[in-house]
Design an enzyme around this catalytic site. Structure first.
Site, short mmCIF file in Angstrom:
data_model
loop_
_atom_site.label_atom_id
_atom_site.label_comp_id
_atom_site.label_asym_id
_atom_site.label_seq_id
_atom_site.Cartn_x
_atom_site.Cartn_y
_atom_site.Cartn_z
N HIS A 263 0.85 -1.21 0.00
CA HIS A 263 0.00 0.00 0.00
C HIS A 263 0.88 1.25 0.00
O HIS A 263 1.52 1.53 -1.02
CB HIS A 263 -0.93 -0.08 1.23
CG HIS A 263 -2.03 0.93 1.29
ND1 HIS A 263 -2.35 1.76 0.26
CD2 HIS A 263 -2.88 1.23 2.29
CE1 HIS A 263 -3.36 2.53 0.63
NE2 HIS A 263 -3.71 2.25 1.86
N HIS A 302 -3.10 -2.64 -9.59
CA HIS A 302 -4.03 -1.96 -8.69
C HIS A 302 -5.29 -2.79 -8.63
O HIS A 302 -5.75 -3.31 -9.64
CB HIS A 302 -4.35 -0.55 -9.19
CG HIS A 302 -4.93 0.32 -8.13
ND1 HIS A 302 -6.25 0.23 -7.75
CD2 HIS A 302 -4.38 1.26 -7.35
CE1 HIS A 302 -6.48 1.11 -6.79
NE2 HIS A 302 -5.36 1.74 -6.52
N ASP A 358 2.25 5.02 -7.28
CA ASP A 358 3.55 4.92 -6.62
C ASP A 358 4.72 4.77 -7.56
O ASP A 358 5.88 4.88 -7.14
CB ASP A 358 3.53 3.72 -5.66
CG ASP A 358 2.54 3.97 -4.55
OD1 ASP A 358 1.51 3.29 -4.50
OD2 ASP A 358 2.78 4.90 -3.77
C1 SDX Z 1 -1.71 1.96 -3.52
O1 SDX Z 1 -6.46 0.65 -2.96
C2 SDX Z 1 -5.95 1.80 -3.26
O2 SDX Z 1 -6.59 2.66 -3.71
C3 SDX Z 1 -4.45 1.91 -2.95
C4 SDX Z 1 -3.83 3.20 -3.48
C5 SDX Z 1 -4.40 4.40 -2.72
O3 SDX Z 1 -4.35 5.50 -3.29
O4 SDX Z 1 -4.78 4.21 -1.54
O5 SDX Z 1 -4.09 3.35 -4.86
C6 SDX Z 1 -2.32 3.26 -3.28
O6 SDX Z 1 -1.55 1.24 -2.56
C7 SDX Z 1 -1.35 1.53 -4.94
C8 SDX Z 1 -0.75 0.09 -5.01
C9 SDX Z 1 0.71 0.15 -4.54
N1 SDX Z 1 1.28 -1.23 -4.45
C10 SDX Z 1 2.19 -1.67 -5.31
O7 SDX Z 1 2.54 -1.05 -6.32
C11 SDX Z 1 2.79 -3.03 -4.93
C12 SDX Z 1 2.86 -3.90 -6.20
N2 SDX Z 1 1.47 -4.18 -6.62
C13 SDX Z 1 0.82 -5.25 -6.01
O8 SDX Z 1 1.38 -6.08 -5.08
C14 SDX Z 1 -0.62 -5.49 -6.41
O9 SDX Z 1 -0.78 -5.13 -7.71
C15 SDX Z 1 -1.64 -4.79 -5.55
C16 SDX Z 1 -1.44 -5.10 -4.11
C17 SDX Z 1 -1.57 -3.32 -5.76
C18 SDX Z 1 -3.02 -5.27 -5.99
O10 SDX Z 1 -3.04 -6.61 -5.76
P1 SDX Z 1 -4.34 -7.50 -6.09
O11 SDX Z 1 -5.43 -6.70 -6.68
O12 SDX Z 1 -4.64 -8.29 -4.86
O13 SDX Z 1 -3.81 -8.39 -7.27
P2 SDX Z 1 -3.27 -9.85 -7.06
O14 SDX Z 1 -2.19 -9.83 -6.02
O15 SDX Z 1 -4.45 -10.74 -6.86
O16 SDX Z 1 -2.58 -10.14 -8.47
C19 SDX Z 1 -3.36 -10.53 -9.59
C20 SDX Z 1 -2.34 -11.12 -10.56
C21 SDX Z 1 -1.44 -12.17 -9.92
O17 SDX Z 1 -0.94 -12.98 -10.97
P3 SDX Z 1 -1.59 -14.48 -11.15
O18 SDX Z 1 -1.66 -15.13 -9.78
O19 SDX Z 1 -2.96 -14.21 -11.74
O20 SDX Z 1 -0.66 -15.21 -12.10
O21 SDX Z 1 -1.44 -10.07 -10.99
C22 SDX Z 1 -0.13 -10.37 -10.50
C23 SDX Z 1 -0.26 -11.39 -9.40
O22 SDX Z 1 0.92 -12.18 -9.30
N3 SDX Z 1 0.40 -9.10 -10.00
C24 SDX Z 1 1.64 -8.70 -10.20
C25 SDX Z 1 1.72 -7.43 -9.61
N4 SDX Z 1 0.53 -7.12 -9.07
C26 SDX Z 1 -0.28 -8.16 -9.31
N5 SDX Z 1 2.68 -9.30 -10.81
C27 SDX Z 1 3.83 -8.60 -10.84
N6 SDX Z 1 3.99 -7.36 -10.29
C28 SDX Z 1 2.95 -6.75 -9.68
N7 SDX Z 1 3.10 -5.54 -9.17
#
Ligand code: SDX
Length: 422
Positions: A263, A302, A358
């Site tokens: 986050h 996201h 981010d």
């Molecule tokens: C913020 O909610 C908000 O509004 C948050 C925010 C705000 O303003 O408050 O917008 C701010 O927190 C933005 C997000 C910042 N986090 C990151 O950048 C960390 C990296 N991103 C993630 O870990 C992830 O994308 C999340 C946590 C942001 C979202 O995760 P989800 O929706 O639970 O997605 P998931 O983990 O279920 O992934 C779905 C698929 C998976 O692949 P498969 O299992 O289908 O093969 O997408 C892949 C994941 O492995 N995946 C990624 C990835 N994010 C998801 N693969 C590689 N890199 C990534 N960053």
């Protein structure tokens, strides 16, 4: 075609029709048909935990609006304090309202001396500033007993002003403590962002002279980070506040949630990732590791946006203005190459993984000399206005205490065994 759903309990053949209202269905209705059967949704992917009028997102179209105003217009024409007022009170302030609001916030930036001298100074020299901030926000609860009068509009307003005003003071204080520099008192002659920069960077000069380009860039970043509907930290705020806990401990809970690398800790993770990649030539190898599931592409993906995060677009424009002043961040080329390679790769586009808020913000903060561990703190400062807007909304809705159910998948009943029998 009626805007409704019908649920059938196949065990009894009984049915219930529930209207679809404002994009949702009332869960209490199916409780009448299915007592004791719960819809399992542990990360709330398909659950609306609130009805809210504060922020509207459209993940497919990449739309973000605060109280109906597009984020692009607010970033271009507004200021963080005006946006904070809009989020909390629902309307853009009239000139006299804005003048009073800015005055109130400006004159509440000071911390009780015990907070700084007896509490913040007690932390270890290398304490992470986000850990200091979370603790200090909670500590404020013990200094303002009127914070528990959450139904008194005047007391509620006082806590809102105090929290928004004191976040930069606590944030800068945590940094100054970590680098062994003397605490800098707020300068009421400066605007919100400039005052924060003064408390961060002032040394021996009589008054800190902020660079207007950097102050404006920081104010725009504060606008972009002010709210984002039911994100993890705002959900924490609403859950804790639903027990009628005071706004300081509720905000501390929200800040604690923001601390996590999934986050608010993501922009810190992005810069560490770019540093680890090291050069544009090594981007391909890192992408391979991401696709192998070994690492995540920090700053990508996201839960809601299945398109480009509109904030990332604005932040990228802001980065150019900042780099004009600070010089280009050498990690920018690696970030641009990562984005180019990822957005041309089906692994990312098929999973709707695009740069989020981010991905570029950390590069700006680093170019402005903020230490990496201050990045989540820079997120918490403006998000406080969003958290407080949701706090007010929740109280005005007379929301009940948050208490979800569970699916029990533990062991059935069994009898106690004396220790000599085990
Ligand atoms: C913020 O909610 C908000 O509004 C948050 C925010 C705000 O303003 O408050 O917008 C701010 O927190 C933005 C997000 C910042 N986090 C990151 O950048 C960390 C990296 N991103 C993630 O870990 C992830 O994308 C999340 C946590 C942001 C979202 O995760 P989800 O929706 O639970 O997605 P998931 O983990 O279920 O992934 C779905 C698929 C998976 O692949 P498969 O299992 O289908 O093969 O997408 C892949 C994941 O492995 N995946 C990624 C990835 N994010 C998801 N693969 C590689 N890199 C990534 N960053």
């Amino acid at each position: 075609m009626t805007e409704s759903i019908t649920i059938t309990d196949n065990r009894s053949g009984e049915q219930i029709e529930i209207p679809i209202v404002n994009g949702g269905v009332d869960a209490s209705e199916w409780g009448k048909l299915l007592p004791g059967v719960w819809f399992y949704d542990p990360s709330f992917d398909h659950t609306a935990a609130a009805a809210s009028a504060i922020t509207e997102l459209d993940g497919e179209k990449g739309i973000l609006r605060y109280r109906g105003y597009p984020i692009e217009q607010l970033a271009e024409q507004s200021t963080y304090l005006e946006v904070a007022y809009l989020l909390i009170f629902g309307e853009l302030p009239a000139p006299n309202q804005f003048e009073a609001w800015v005055h109130d916030v400006t004159y509440h930036t000071f911390l009780h001396e015990n907070v700084r001298k007896k509490f913040m100074d007690g932390f270890h020299h290398d304490a992470h500033p986000m850990g200091v901030l979370v603790s200090t926000i909670a500590a404020l609860s013990t200094f303002y007993n009127d914070a528990k009068n959450i139904d008194d509009p005047a007391d509620r307003y006082k806590q809102i002003v105090r929290l928004i005003a004191k976040m930069p003071t606590m944030a800068a204080g945590a940094h100054r403590h970590s680098v062994g520099m003397p605490f800098v008192y707020p300068d009421n002659n400066l605007d919100f962002a400039s005052n924060f920069l003064s408390m961060m960077w002032k040394v021996a000069e009589p008054q800190y002279e902020p660079n207007p380009v950097l102050s404006r860039a920081l104010d725009v970043l504060f606008i972009l980070h002010a709210d984002h509907e039911q994100n993890c930290s705002t959900t924490a705020m609403r859950v804790v506040a639903s027990s009628l806990a005071d706004p300081y401990v509720s905000t501390a809970a929200a800040a604690a949630a923001l601390y996590g690398p999934r986050h608010g800790g993501a922009n810190e993770a992005v810069v560490r990732m770019l540093g680890e990649i090291g050069s544009m030539d090594d981007v391909g190898d890192y992408i391979k590791r991401v696709k192998a599931g070994e690492v995540r592409l920090q700053g990508f993906g996201h839960r809601v946006y299945r398109n480009y995060d509109p904030r990332a677009t604005i932040i990228k424009q802001t980065a150019d203005e900042v780099f004009e002043v600070t010089g280009k961040n050498p990690l920018l080329d690696i970030a641009l190459k990562l984005e180019e390679v990822a957005l041309a790769d089906n692994y990312f586009t098929s999973r709707k993984l695009y740069p989020n808020v981010d991905f570029y913000s950390g590069l700006i903060y680093q170019a402005m000399d903020f230490p990496i561990d201050m990045f989540p703190v820079l997120f918490a400062i403006p998000r406080t206005s969003g958290w407080l807007a949701h706090w007010v909304e929740l109280l005005d809705q007379n929301a009940r205490i948050a208490r979800p159910r569970q699916l029990y998948d533990g062991v059935p009943q069994r009898d106690y065994q004396a220790i000599d029998k085990r």
